[in-house]
Design a protein around this motif. Structure first.
Motif, PDB file in Angstrom:
ATOM      1  N   SER A 103      34.183  24.479  38.769  1.00  0.00           N
ATOM      2  CA  SER A 103      35.656  25.241  39.633  1.00  0.00           C
ATOM      3  C   SER A 103      35.157  24.802  41.360  1.00  0.00           C
ATOM      4  CB  SER A 103      35.751  26.449  39.708  1.00  0.00           C
ATOM      5  OG  SER A 103      36.337  27.166  40.123  1.00  0.00           O
ATOM      6  N   SER A 104      37.437  24.614  41.291  1.00  0.00           N
ATOM      7  CA  SER A 104      36.969  24.280  43.060  1.00  0.00           C
ATOM      8  C   SER A 104      37.509  25.057  44.058  1.00  0.00           C
ATOM      9  CB  SER A 104      38.809  23.768  42.959  1.00  0.00           C
ATOM     10  OG  SER A 104      39.371  24.505  43.036  1.00  0.00           O
ATOM     11  N   GLN A 105      37.342  26.432  43.528  1.00  0.00           N
ATOM     12  CA  GLN A 105      36.737  28.148  44.176  1.00  0.00           C
ATOM     13  C   GLN A 105      35.674  28.016  44.902  1.00  0.00           C
ATOM     14  OE1 GLN A 105      38.290  30.359  41.580  1.00  0.00           O
ATOM     15  NE2 GLN A 105      40.699  30.598  42.564  1.00  0.00           N
ATOM     16  N   GLU A 106      35.788  28.142  45.454  1.00  0.00           N
ATOM     17  CA  GLU A 106      34.133  28.989  45.820  1.00  0.00           C
ATOM     18  C   GLU A 106      33.917  29.815  45.504  1.00  0.00           C
ATOM     19  OE1 GLU A 106      31.981  27.046  48.423  1.00  0.00           O
ATOM     20  OE2 GLU A 106      33.235  25.420  47.906  1.00  0.00           O
ATOM     21  N   PRO A 107      32.640  30.202  45.823  1.00  0.00           N
ATOM     22  CA  PRO A 107      31.850  31.300  45.169  1.00  0.00           C
ATOM     23  C   PRO A 107      31.821  32.319  45.500  1.00  0.00           C
ATOM     24  CG  PRO A 107      30.318  29.568  45.053  1.00  0.00           C
ATOM     25  CD  PRO A 107      31.276  29.206  45.478  1.00  0.00           C
ATOM     26  N   THR A 108      32.391  32.481  47.207  1.00  0.00           N
ATOM     27  CA  THR A 108      32.639  34.335  47.861  1.00  0.00           C
ATOM     28  C   THR A 108      33.828  34.178  47.307  1.00  0.00           C
ATOM     29  OG1 THR A 108      33.332  32.674  49.832  1.00  0.00           O
ATOM     30  CG2 THR A 108      31.211  33.581  49.724  1.00  0.00           C
ATOM     31  N   ALA A 109      35.120  33.327  47.007  1.00  0.00           N
ATOM     32  CA  ALA A 109      36.840  33.292  46.672  1.00  0.00           C
ATOM     33  C   ALA A 109      36.399  33.928  45.557  1.00  0.00           C
ATOM     34  CB  ALA A 109      37.140  32.675  46.808  1.00  0.00           C
ATOM     35  N   LEU A 110      35.978  33.314  44.746  1.00  0.00           N
ATOM     36  CA  LEU A 110      35.590  34.062  42.744  1.00  0.00           C
ATOM     37  C   LEU A 110      34.941  35.688  43.347  1.00  0.00           C
ATOM     38  CD1 LEU A 110      34.143  31.141  41.446  1.00  0.00           C
ATOM     39  CD2 LEU A 110      36.107  32.274  40.632  1.00  0.00           C
ATOM     40  N   ILE A 111      34.186  36.505  43.657  1.00  0.00           N
ATOM     41  CA  ILE A 111      33.547  37.494  44.320  1.00  0.00           C
ATOM     42  C   ILE A 111      34.891  37.687  44.686  1.00  0.00           C
ATOM     43  CG2 ILE A 111      32.148  38.777  45.306  1.00  0.00           C
ATOM     44  CD1 ILE A 111      30.257  37.268  45.304  1.00  0.00           C
ATOM     45  N   GLU A 112      35.684  37.409  46.161  1.00  0.00           N
ATOM     46  CA  GLU A 112      36.458  38.592  46.663  1.00  0.00           C
ATOM     47  C   GLU A 112      38.152  38.606  45.530  1.00  0.00           C
ATOM     48  OE1 GLU A 112      37.726  36.469  49.938  1.00  0.00           O
ATOM     49  OE2 GLU A 112      35.418  36.622  50.403  1.00  0.00           O
ATOM     50  N   GLY A 113      37.807  37.366  44.769  1.00  0.00           N
ATOM     51  CA  GLY A 113      39.123  37.722  43.118  1.00  0.00           C
ATOM     52  C   GLY A 113      38.508  38.309  42.226  1.00  0.00           C
ATOM     53  N   ALA A 114      37.813  38.869  42.583  1.00  0.00           N
ATOM     54  CA  ALA A 114      37.732  39.879  40.939  1.00  0.00           C
ATOM     55  C   ALA A 114      37.844  41.542  41.355  1.00  0.00           C
ATOM     56  CB  ALA A 114      36.022  39.827  40.911  1.00  0.00           C
ATOM     57  N   LYS A 115      38.292  41.769  39.962  1.00  0.00           N
ATOM     58  CA  LYS A 115      39.068  43.434  40.226  1.00  0.00           C
ATOM     59  C   LYS A 115      37.851  44.208  40.551  1.00  0.00           C
ATOM     60  CE  LYS A 115      42.779  42.530  37.142  1.00  0.00           C
ATOM     61  NZ  LYS A 115      43.845  42.654  36.306  1.00  0.00           N
ATOM     62  N   LYS A 116      38.138  45.032  40.774  1.00  0.00           N
ATOM     63  CA  LYS A 116      37.183  46.251  41.276  1.00  0.00           C
ATOM     64  C   LYS A 116      37.055  47.313  40.016  1.00  0.00           C
ATOM     65  CE  LYS A 116      35.825  50.615  43.772  1.00  0.00           C
ATOM     66  NZ  LYS A 116      36.014  51.111  45.511  1.00  0.00           N
ATOM     67  N   PHE A 117      35.068  47.752  39.684  1.00  0.00           N
ATOM     68  CA  PHE A 117      35.640  48.445  38.119  1.00  0.00           C
ATOM     69  C   PHE A 117      36.323  49.519  38.673  1.00  0.00           C
ATOM     70  CE2 PHE A 117      33.021  51.311  36.055  1.00  0.00           C
ATOM     71  CZ  PHE A 117      32.564  51.215  34.845  1.00  0.00           C
ATOM     72  N   ILE A 118      36.884  50.085  38.023  1.00  0.00           N
ATOM     73  CA  ILE A 118      37.692  51.440  37.504  1.00  0.00           C
ATOM     74  C   ILE A 118      36.722  53.133  36.253  1.00  0.00           C
ATOM     75  CG2 ILE A 118      39.544  52.788  38.443  1.00  0.00           C
ATOM     76  CD1 ILE A 118      41.030  50.612  39.686  1.00  0.00           C
ATOM     77  N   PRO A 119      36.254  53.889  36.943  1.00  0.00           N
ATOM     78  CA  PRO A 119      35.682  54.446  35.539  1.00  0.00           C
ATOM     79  C   PRO A 119      36.970  54.846  35.061  1.00  0.00           C
ATOM     80  CG  PRO A 119      34.469  54.724  37.652  1.00  0.00           C
ATOM     81  CD  PRO A 119      35.507  54.200  38.349  1.00  0.00           C
ATOM     82  N   PHE A 120      36.880  54.624  33.301  1.00  0.00           N
ATOM     83  CA  PHE A 120      37.958  55.709  32.692  1.00  0.00           C
ATOM     84  C   PHE A 120      39.800  54.887  33.028  1.00  0.00           C
ATOM     85  CE2 PHE A 120      35.367  59.130  33.423  1.00  0.00           C
ATOM     86  CZ  PHE A 120      34.292  59.128  32.487  1.00  0.00           C
ATOM     87  N   SER A 121      39.235  53.603  33.484  1.00  0.00           N
ATOM     88  CA  SER A 121      40.755  52.920  33.707  1.00  0.00           C
ATOM     89  C   SER A 121      41.375  52.625  32.261  1.00  0.00           C
ATOM     90  CB  SER A 121      40.894  51.433  34.343  1.00  0.00           C
ATOM     91  OG  SER A 121      39.944  50.626  33.500  1.00  0.00           O
TER      92      SER A 121
END
Length: 121
Positions: free
Chosen positions: A5-23
């Motif tokens: 991927s052309s994206q850096e690993p930190t950019a992938l982590i920042e782009g990840a959605k936050k876990f929301i219980p019972f979403s």
């Protein structure tokens, strides 16, 4: 490098959605059928655990039997433990080998997104 991927690993982590219980109850991507199925599975799992607890209580309350019955149970337990031990000695190395093979051949979650196929050669 192909498949990278052309994206850096930190950019992938920042782009990840936050876990929301019972979403699943508020997220529109889950259909009512999916929500119902998940709740049914949860209910069945809880019912199974409650039934297992009931069986444990029933077995622990039961009489342990006569001396002869206890001797037979001890012999059966000894034989089954010997059988399981022999089986694990045979299958254990295979489990370790497969685990090591899977670890060494893992290419990450993005490796197969473009059709790459892993071949052991």
């Amino acid at each position: 490098m192909p498949g990278s991927s052309s994206q850096e690993p930190t950019a992938l982590i920042e782009g990840a959605k936050k876990f929301i219980p019972f979403s699943l109850f508020s997220d529109p991507k889950y259909t009512p059928l999916e929500i119902g199925a998940l709740l049914a599975v949860l209910g069945i799992a809880v019912a199974g655990l409650l039934y297992a607890l009931l069986l444990v209580k029933q077995v622990t309350k039961a009489d342990s039997g006569t001396k002869k019955m206890q001797d037979i149970a001890a012999a059966v337990r000894e034989g089954s433990n010997a059988y399981l031990s022999a089986q694990f000695k045979k299958i254990g190395p295979l489990i370790i080998l497969i685990t090591i093979l899977l670890f060494l051949t893992y290419q990450g979650s993005e490796a197969h997104s473009n059709g790459d196929v892993l071949a052991l050669s």
